[in-house]
Design a protein around this motif. Structure first.
Motif, PDB file in Angstrom:
ATOM      1  N   LYS A 155       0.843  -1.172   0.000  1.00 22.87           N
ATOM      2  CA  LYS A 155       0.000   0.000   0.000  1.00 22.87           C
ATOM      3  C   LYS A 155       0.890   1.237   0.000  1.00 22.87           C
ATOM      4  CE  LYS A 155      -3.892  -2.099   2.413  1.00 22.87           C
ATOM      5  NZ  LYS A 155      -4.790  -2.011   3.582  1.00 22.87           N
ATOM      6  N   LYS A 156       0.575   2.182  -0.870  1.00 25.86           N
ATOM      7  CA  LYS A 156       1.358   3.398  -0.940  1.00 25.86           C
ATOM      8  C   LYS A 156       0.930   4.348   0.179  1.00 25.86           C
ATOM      9  CE  LYS A 156       3.389   1.888  -4.566  1.00 25.86           C
ATOM     10  NZ  LYS A 156       4.792   1.516  -4.543  1.00 25.86           N
ATOM     11  N   SER A 208      -6.462   7.107 -10.423  1.00 24.43           N
ATOM     12  CA  SER A 208      -5.028   7.016 -10.155  1.00 24.43           C
ATOM     13  C   SER A 208      -4.312   6.616 -11.438  1.00 24.43           C
ATOM     14  CB  SER A 208      -4.751   5.982  -9.065  1.00 24.43           C
ATOM     15  OG  SER A 208      -5.342   6.378  -7.853  1.00 24.43           O
ATOM     16  N   HIS A 209      -3.157   7.200 -11.626  1.00 18.10           N
ATOM     17  CA  HIS A 209      -2.428   7.052 -12.875  1.00 18.10           C
ATOM     18  C   HIS A 209      -0.977   6.704 -12.548  1.00 18.10           C
ATOM     19  CE1 HIS A 209      -0.148   8.763 -16.329  1.00 18.10           C
ATOM     20  NE2 HIS A 209      -1.163   8.328 -17.017  1.00 18.10           N
ATOM     21  N   VAL A 210      -0.465   5.615 -13.101  1.00 13.52           N
ATOM     22  CA  VAL A 210       0.868   5.117 -12.763  1.00 13.52           C
ATOM     23  C   VAL A 210       1.762   5.137 -14.001  1.00 13.52           C
ATOM     24  CG1 VAL A 210       2.189   3.176 -11.832  1.00 13.52           C
ATOM     25  CG2 VAL A 210      -0.134   3.614 -10.998  1.00 13.52           C
ATOM     26  N   ALA A 270      -4.857   2.844 -12.690  1.00 20.34           N
ATOM     27  CA  ALA A 270      -4.979   1.875 -11.609  1.00 20.34           C
ATOM     28  C   ALA A 270      -6.096   0.889 -11.929  1.00 20.34           C
ATOM     29  CB  ALA A 270      -5.269   2.597 -10.295  1.00 20.34           C
ATOM     30  N   HIS A 319       3.338   7.902  -9.245  1.00 21.92           N
ATOM     31  CA  HIS A 319       1.898   7.832  -9.024  1.00 21.92           C
ATOM     32  C   HIS A 319       1.313   9.237  -9.081  1.00 21.92           C
ATOM     33  CE1 HIS A 319       1.641   3.588  -7.539  1.00 21.92           C
ATOM     34  NE2 HIS A 319       2.947   3.810  -7.428  1.00 21.92           N
ATOM     35  N   GLU A 359      -0.945  -0.439  -9.691  1.00 25.19           N
ATOM     36  CA  GLU A 359      -0.750   0.447  -8.540  1.00 25.19           C
ATOM     37  C   GLU A 359      -0.076  -0.244  -7.357  1.00 25.19           C
ATOM     38  OE1 GLU A 359      -5.075  -1.054  -8.195  1.00 25.19           O
ATOM     39  OE2 GLU A 359      -3.609  -0.562  -9.774  1.00 25.19           O
ATOM     40  N   GLU A 360       0.025  -1.581  -7.390  1.00 28.27           N
ATOM     41  CA  GLU A 360       0.673  -2.303  -6.305  1.00 28.27           C
ATOM     42  C   GLU A 360       2.161  -2.527  -6.556  1.00 28.27           C
ATOM     43  OE1 GLU A 360      -1.364  -5.907  -5.376  1.00 28.27           O
ATOM     44  OE2 GLU A 360      -3.231  -4.896  -4.811  1.00 28.27           O
ATOM     45  N   SER A 366      -2.652  11.524 -10.046  1.00 30.11           N
ATOM     46  CA  SER A 366      -4.103  11.375 -10.113  1.00 30.11           C
ATOM     47  C   SER A 366      -4.657  12.223 -11.245  1.00 30.11           C
ATOM     48  CB  SER A 366      -4.755  11.789  -8.790  1.00 30.11           C
ATOM     49  OG  SER A 366      -4.480  13.145  -8.504  1.00 30.11           O
ATOM     50  N   SER A 394      -0.780  11.046  -3.684  1.00 35.44           N
ATOM     51  CA  SER A 394      -0.572  11.183  -5.121  1.00 35.44           C
ATOM     52  C   SER A 394      -0.351  12.647  -5.478  1.00 35.44           C
ATOM     53  CB  SER A 394      -1.785  10.649  -5.896  1.00 35.44           C
ATOM     54  OG  SER A 394      -1.934   9.274  -5.653  1.00 35.44           O
TER      55      SER A 394
END
Length: 204
Positions: free
Chosen positions: A7-8, A141-143, A27, A64, A41-42, A66, A12
């Protein structure tokens, strides 16, 4: 379980939508790793993902951010795209960034560009088999992740992402927007011709 999840704890960073996100993955998208399909996202720096050509490759950087609803509404061109099930051979619907470079394999690509597999920006597929901009109802969420070189990421559902190297080179020939639109008009032509053939009666 054989795979590691985390977990982050850091917040973000807001994504400034002046240009569309490049090589970013939303995500919920699950990538192939050594032991399982893992939500992007993990993943963490040092984890490995499976690539189509070179097997397991280590993540060297990851970011990470958003995508805010209000900013996306202000600039519709940067809305994520919804790729319906089966549109590009995918077995499930998915959201992709407009600037995501997807790997496309099609006879038309070989005819037009001499390469059976090419990469193009997802935005150039709008209108192809139902691919359209998706109106989002909440922040996404954007990775963005990087590997040591250019690689092809394997996404659950049969989609391949042409992930550029840190220097910007690509594994597959990157089409310009004009070339990509030209290809999208001809993609699947062989399949359409086969479906159009008259049915011949035969004993079973």
């Amino acid at each position: 379980m054989f795979f590691k999840s985390s977990k982050k704890t850091s917040k973000s960073t807001p994504l400034v939508l002046e240009t569309a996100p490049s090589a970013g993955i939303f995500a919920g998208t699950r990538l192939a790793t050594d032991y399982a399909w893992t939500p992007v996202e993990e993943l963490q720096v040092g984890d490995t993902v499976l690539t189509a050509e070179h097997g397991a490759q280590e993540i060297v950087s990851i970011e990470h951010r958003s995508l805010s609803v209000s900013a996306a509404r202000a600039n519709a061109k940067q809305w994520p795209l919804l790729v319906p099930e089966g549109a590009i051979g995918n077995t499930r619907a998915m959201l992709v960034s407009p600037d995501m470079r997807l790997v496309i394999e099609d006879e038309a690509a070989a005819t037009l560009f001499g390469e059976p597999c090419v990469s193009l920006r997802a935005e150039n597929l709008i209108g192809y088999r139902g691919i359209a901009r998706a109106r989002i109802s909440g922040d996404l969420s954007h990775v963005t992740l990087r590997l040591a070189g250019e690689e092809t990421l394997v996404v659950e559902g049969g989609v391949y992402i042409d992930l550029p190297s840190p220097t910007g080179t690509h594994r597959f020939t990157p089409l310009s927007d004009r070339q990509a639109r030209q290809l999208s008009r001809l993609m699947g032509e062989a399949d359409r011709k086969n479906r159009a053939r008259p049915v011949v009666s035969a004993w079973i």
